[in-house]
Design an enzyme around this catalytic site. Structure first.
Site, mmCIF file in Angstrom:
data_model
loop_
_atom_site.group_PDB
_atom_site.id
_atom_site.type_symbol
_atom_site.label_atom_id
_atom_site.label_comp_id
_atom_site.label_asym_id
_atom_site.label_seq_id
_atom_site.Cartn_x
_atom_site.Cartn_y
_atom_site.Cartn_z
ATOM 1 N N CYS A 1 -2.427 -0.612 7.206
ATOM 2 C CA CYS A 1 -1.221 0.876 7.338
ATOM 3 C C CYS A 1 -2.046 1.382 8.503
ATOM 4 O O CYS A 1 -0.857 1.982 9.400
ATOM 5 C CB CYS A 1 -1.642 1.358 6.286
ATOM 6 S SG CYS A 1 -1.222 1.205 4.917
ATOM 7 N N CYS B 1 -5.498 2.099 5.353
ATOM 8 C CA CYS B 1 -6.387 1.168 6.019
ATOM 9 C C CYS B 1 -6.326 0.201 7.002
ATOM 10 O O CYS B 1 -6.176 0.535 7.463
ATOM 11 C CB CYS B 1 -6.160 0.041 4.724
ATOM 12 S SG CYS B 1 -4.555 -1.026 4.809
ATOM 13 N N GLU C 1 0.922 4.368 2.361
ATOM 14 C CA GLU C 1 1.606 4.503 3.089
ATOM 15 C C GLU C 1 2.480 3.312 3.601
ATOM 16 O O GLU C 1 3.629 4.537 3.974
ATOM 17 C CB GLU C 1 0.603 4.222 3.887
ATOM 18 C CG GLU C 1 -0.739 5.412 3.729
ATOM 19 C CD GLU C 1 -2.252 4.702 3.627
ATOM 20 O OE1 GLU C 1 -1.808 3.890 2.431
ATOM 21 O OE2 GLU C 1 -3.429 5.127 3.472
ATOM 22 N N HIS D 1 0.746 -1.072 0.134
ATOM 23 C CA HIS D 1 -0.083 0.169 0.185
ATOM 24 C C HIS D 1 0.759 1.100 -0.037
ATOM 25 O O HIS D 1 1.721 1.591 0.482
ATOM 26 C CB HIS D 1 -1.033 -0.053 1.028
ATOM 27 C CG HIS D 1 -2.472 -0.996 1.487
ATOM 28 N ND1 HIS D 1 -3.436 -0.689 2.140
ATOM 29 C CD2 HIS D 1 -2.831 -1.805 0.595
ATOM 30 C CE1 HIS D 1 -4.295 -1.412 1.311
ATOM 31 N NE2 HIS D 1 -4.126 -2.429 0.312
HETATM 32 C C1 HJL Z 1 -5.100 2.745 1.131
HETATM 33 C C2 HJL Z 1 -3.255 1.837 -0.072
HETATM 34 C C3 HJL Z 1 -4.128 0.935 -0.235
HETATM 35 C C4 HJL Z 1 -5.721 1.159 -0.202
HETATM 36 N N1 HJL Z 1 -5.930 1.851 0.799
HETATM 37 N N2 HJL Z 1 -5.520 3.680 2.372
HETATM 38 N N3 HJL Z 1 -4.296 2.740 0.521
HETATM 39 N N4 HJL Z 1 -4.299 0.161 -2.103
HETATM 40 O O1 HJL Z 1 -2.179 1.854 -0.838
HETATM 41 C C5 HJL Z 1 -8.073 -0.922 0.507
HETATM 42 C C6 HJL Z 1 -8.820 -0.904 0.142
HETATM 43 C C7 HJL Z 1 -7.110 -3.073 0.049
HETATM 44 C C8 HJL Z 1 -8.160 -4.318 -0.488
HETATM 45 C C9 HJL Z 1 -7.856 -5.432 -0.794
HETATM 46 N N5 HJL Z 1 -6.952 0.087 -0.328
HETATM 47 O O2 HJL Z 1 -4.598 -4.810 -0.464
HETATM 48 O O3 HJL Z 1 -9.566 -2.677 0.859
HETATM 49 O O4 HJL Z 1 -5.265 -7.265 -1.504
HETATM 50 O O5 HJL Z 1 -6.598 -3.033 -1.011
HETATM 51 O O6 HJL Z 1 -4.235 -6.122 1.328
HETATM 52 O O7 HJL Z 1 -8.908 -4.224 0.919
HETATM 53 O O8 HJL Z 1 -6.953 -5.522 0.425
HETATM 54 P P1 HJL Z 1 -4.870 -6.246 -0.003
HETATM 55 ZN ZN ZN Z 2 -3.161 1.077 3.459
#
Ligand code: HJL
Ligand code: ZN
Length: 189
Positions: free
Chosen positions: A123, A113, A78, A76
């Site tokens: 995160c 998240c 963050e 992600h």
């Molecule tokens: C934030 C990120 C990102 C998400 N949220 N704040 N920064 N990708 O870089 C939130 C989303 C999750 C899914 C998929 N996304 O990432 O809810 O595969 O990406 O563990 O729950 O889960 P994974």
């Molecule tokens: Zn996250």
């Protein structure tokens, strides 16, 4: 007769004007830079494209930048910011706080998240565990561009959790539409 200039366009030879100083109070400016980061992220139907920055709130200096899937694996935005700063300081991510200034803030286009479908550490927890050597939390605030849409994990409790741990979360208004269109590019409509 006045002197005529026949060579190439004359370059400015006076003092170099000072670069625009970073302004730690210009939250929109940092959110725009976080959005630039989000646009670097490869589209993927199963997550959002997010961008983030770590900023020293005392000086306005950008300490680290990151975007979704920038670092190796399912990472992600963050998380990438923390990982990259840690790496620069020869620390594992969980000890990144030992190298961060005491007044660090995060700008992220989307609320951090609190639950990941992959089972990876959310995160919010990565931010909460970040403390200085004296055990003080040095990530003091999170500036976010949008709340996470209820698409993958229902209502995200990331903001709530961070606030429970005394980390202030502040919504920076103005870029929501753009942030969401970047975040969801690559999703099935
Ligand atoms: C934030 C990120 C990102 C998400 N949220 N704040 N920064 N990708 O870089 C939130 C989303 C999750 C899914 C998929 N996304 O990432 O809810 O595969 O990406 O563990 O729950 O889960 P994974
Ligand atoms: Zn996250």
């Amino acid at each position: 007769m006045s002197e005529s200039w026949s060579g190439p366009v004359k370059m400015w030879d006076g003092p170099i004007p000072p670069a625009e100083k970073p302004d730690p109070n210009n939250h929109l400016q940092y959110m725009r830079l976080a959005l630039d980061q989000a646009q670097e992220s490869p589209p993927k139907p199963s997550n959002f494209r997010v961008g983030a920055l770590l900023v020293d709130a005392d000086t306005g200096a950008i300490l680290s930048r990151g975007y979704t899937l920038e670092c190796e694996g399912n990472t992600h935005a963050e998380q990438c910011c923390l990982l990259k700063y840690a790496k620069e300081h020869n620390l594992p991510e969980e000890r990144v706080g030992e190298a961060l200034p005491l007044n660090t803030v995060i700008y992220t286009t989307m609320e951090p998240c609190n639950l990941r479908l992959s089972g990876n550490l959310p995160c919010a927890d990565r931010i909460i565990r970040t403390t200085s050597l004296t055990g003080k939390r040095n990530i003091k605030k999170v500036y976010l561009g949008v709340k996470e849409p209820e698409k993958f994990v229902g209502e995200n409790q990331g903001r709530k959790k961070l606030e429970e741990y005394g980390i202030e979360c502040i919504h920076v208004p103005g870029l929501e539409e753009r942030i969401l269109s970047v975040a969801t590019a690559g999703h099935e409509q």
